[in-house]
Design a protein around this motif. Structure first.
Motif, short mmCIF file in Angstrom:
data_model
loop_
_atom_site.label_atom_id
_atom_site.label_comp_id
_atom_site.label_asym_id
_atom_site.label_seq_id
_atom_site.Cartn_x
_atom_site.Cartn_y
_atom_site.Cartn_z
N GLN A 152 38.35 37.55 30.46
CA GLN A 152 38.55 38.76 31.27
C GLN A 152 37.35 39.71 31.18
N MET A 153 36.25 39.22 30.63
CA MET A 153 35.07 40.08 30.48
C MET A 153 34.52 40.60 31.81
N LEU A 208 39.75 40.08 40.80
CA LEU A 208 39.62 39.15 39.67
C LEU A 208 40.93 39.05 38.88
N GLN A 209 41.64 40.16 38.77
CA GLN A 209 42.87 40.20 37.98
C GLN A 209 44.06 39.66 38.77
N ILE A 264 44.90 42.06 43.85
CA ILE A 264 44.52 42.05 45.26
C ILE A 264 44.15 40.62 45.61
N SER A 265 44.40 40.20 46.83
CA SER A 265 44.08 38.84 47.25
C SER A 265 42.59 38.55 47.05
N SER A 266 42.31 37.39 46.45
CA SER A 266 40.91 37.01 46.23
C SER A 266 40.23 36.52 47.51
N LYS A 267 41.04 36.33 48.56
CA LYS A 267 40.47 35.92 49.85
C LYS A 267 39.78 37.11 50.52
N ASP A 306 32.58 35.04 44.87
CA ASP A 306 31.35 35.85 44.86
C ASP A 306 31.49 37.14 44.05
N MET A 307 32.66 37.37 43.43
CA MET A 307 32.90 38.62 42.72
C MET A 307 31.92 38.88 41.56
N PRO A 308 31.53 37.85 40.78
CA PRO A 308 30.55 38.11 39.71
C PRO A 308 29.24 38.71 40.25
N VAL A 309 28.80 38.25 41.42
CA VAL A 309 27.59 38.81 42.04
C VAL A 309 27.82 40.26 42.42
N VAL A 310 28.99 40.54 42.99
CA VAL A 310 29.32 41.91 43.40
C VAL A 310 29.38 42.83 42.18
#
Length: 202
Positions: A10-11, A74-75, A78-81, A136-140
């Motif tokens: 969860q980092m 990520l958690q 909210i929808s990851s789409k 793409d969330m890690p980039v964001v």
């Protein structure tokens, strides 16, 4: 405390929250300096102080809401789409124009302009992150980390303009380091995913 307690998996969510707190701290300090300057009649025109306050509030608030949307994706709250709607980029562009207009009118409308910038920045932060998929969330998050540094640096300029030289210089230096390193990391991650930064954002 949270950094000790959180699971290693969860980092990224923890980093997203910390980015959000960093951005909101910058926006709050800049808002405080705005209220002080406006009360003392120091904001007769937009000038360097007004521009610094505007950028700090804009980037800081955008980072705050964007980071918590990233955390939610990520958690699983909210929808990851990707969440999109027709004319989304045009709407984002209009929000940016309204924010610039509100900034230009700060000497005239004062606190109303500040509230307008805060609300529109918060909305823009949400709208910039919801169309991006979970992969793409890690980039964001890395990009938002850079934004939190930029917001801190802008707040440093606000403090320097207000006469707090030492604290302002410290924020400018630290914020620039975070901003630059976050941007470099974002670029490295994009290359690793064989994507361009503009492709992820737009």
């Amino acid at each position: 405390f949270f950094a000790i307690k959180v699971e290693m998996t969860q980092m990224p969510q923890l980093v997203a929250i910390f980015n959000g707190f960093g951005g909101s701290a910058s926006a709050l300090v800049a808002s405080s300096e705005f209220l002080k300057a406006f009360k003392n009649g120091a904001l007769t025109d937009l000038g360097f102080l007004g521009i610094s306050i505007t950028l700090s509030v804009l980037v800081g608030t955008l980072t705050f809401t964007g980071s918590f949307i990233a955390f939610g994706k990520l958690q699983g709250f909210i929808s990851s789409k990707p969440i999109t709607f027709p004319g989304q980029q045009i709407f984002n562009g209009l929000l940016a124009i309204f924010m610039l207009s509100a900034a230009y009118l700060i000497p005239t409308y004062g606190i109303i302009s500040l509230y307008t910038i805060i609300v529109l920045s918060a909305l823009l932060g949400i709208l910039l992150v919801i169309p991006i998929g979970g992969a793409d969330m890690p980039v964001v998050i890395s990009l938002l980390n850079s934004y939190s540094g930029i917001a801190a640096a802008m707040t440093g300029f606000v403090l320097v303009s207000s006469g707090n030289q030492s604290a302002g210089n410290a924020l400018i230096i630290c914020g620039s380091l975070v901003g630059a390193s976050g941007m470099i990391l974002t670029q490295i991650m994009c290359k690793g995913m064989n994507r361009s930064l503009s492709n992820v954002i737009f």
